[in-house]
Design an enzyme around this catalytic site. Structure first.
Site, PDB file in Angstrom:
ATOM      1  CG  PHE A  57      -1.980  -0.992   1.123  1.00  0.00           C
ATOM      2  CD1 PHE A  57      -3.232  -1.148   0.413  1.00  0.00           C
ATOM      3  CD2 PHE A  57      -1.554  -2.300   1.818  1.00  0.00           C
ATOM      4  CE1 PHE A  57      -4.063  -1.946   0.381  1.00  0.00           C
ATOM      5  CE2 PHE A  57      -2.494  -3.508   1.541  1.00  0.00           C
ATOM      6  CZ  PHE A  57      -3.779  -3.121   1.020  1.00  0.00           C
ATOM      7  CG  HIS A  58       4.800   1.338  -0.084  1.00  0.00           C
ATOM      8  ND1 HIS A  58       4.791   0.323   0.834  1.00  0.00           N
ATOM      9  CD2 HIS A  58       5.793   1.378  -0.724  1.00  0.00           C
ATOM     10  CE1 HIS A  58       5.714  -0.286   0.732  1.00  0.00           C
ATOM     11  NE2 HIS A  58       6.478   0.104  -0.288  1.00  0.00           N
TER      12      HIS A  58
END
Ligand code: TYD
Length: 143
Positions: A57-58
């Site tokens: 999630f980045h």
């Protein structure tokens, strides 16, 4: 770049790693600038991920990586801001090249899975984009 690279979306590619596979097992050699399209400054691996846990999630501003699932399986969602796809990794002879400014999520780690990551830079939190809207802004500002 000596190895086969198949771009699946812009800035993300699947790589077939050379290997010695035979009756006595599998060996995959990895040499920087030969098997991997950058100088390897950092190596880490992710393992012991409990069932149902999702990671990532980045995106990264500068970092390039190659992900290799050396045991078990994992699904990687890759998103360059314009296109996204999910890649199922379950073969230690396959590398997933993830360039900079690509949002990634790691889903469905199988029990006993080990994800090896080769990285082009040392660790720095400064290089992370952890907010999806910031990521989209960074991608747009690049165009
Ligand atoms: P993070 O990259 O957020 O993990 P994931 O994307 O797999 O969910 O990293 C988790 C933690 O580990 C975070 O506190 C930073 C630290 N870390 C390092 O110290 N060095 C490293 O090389 C990496 C990748 C993470």
């Amino acid at each position: 770049m000596g190895r086969l690279l198949k771009e699946i979306i812009r800035n993300v590619a699947l790589m077939s790693l050379r290997n010695n596979d035979g009756d006595y097992g599998l060996l995959v050699p990895i040499e920087e600038n030969i098997d991997i399209p950058f100088a390897i400054k950092r190596v880490y691996y992710i393992s012991k991920v409990p069932s149902g846990i999702e990671r990532g999630f980045h995106a990264h501003k500068k970092l390039e990586q190659v992900l290799i699932c050396v045991n078990g399986s994992v699904s990687i969602l890759v998103d360059n801001g314009k296109e996204k796809t999910k890649v199922f990794l379950d073969d230690p002879k396959t590398g997933l090249y993830v360039g900079n400014k690509v949002w990634r999520e790691m889903h469905d780690f199988s029990e006993g899975s080990v994800l090896l990551v080769l990285a082009s830079e040392l660790y720095t939190e400064e290089d992370y984009i952890r907010d999806y809207d910031d990521f989209l802004e960074a991608v747009l500002s690049k165009a």
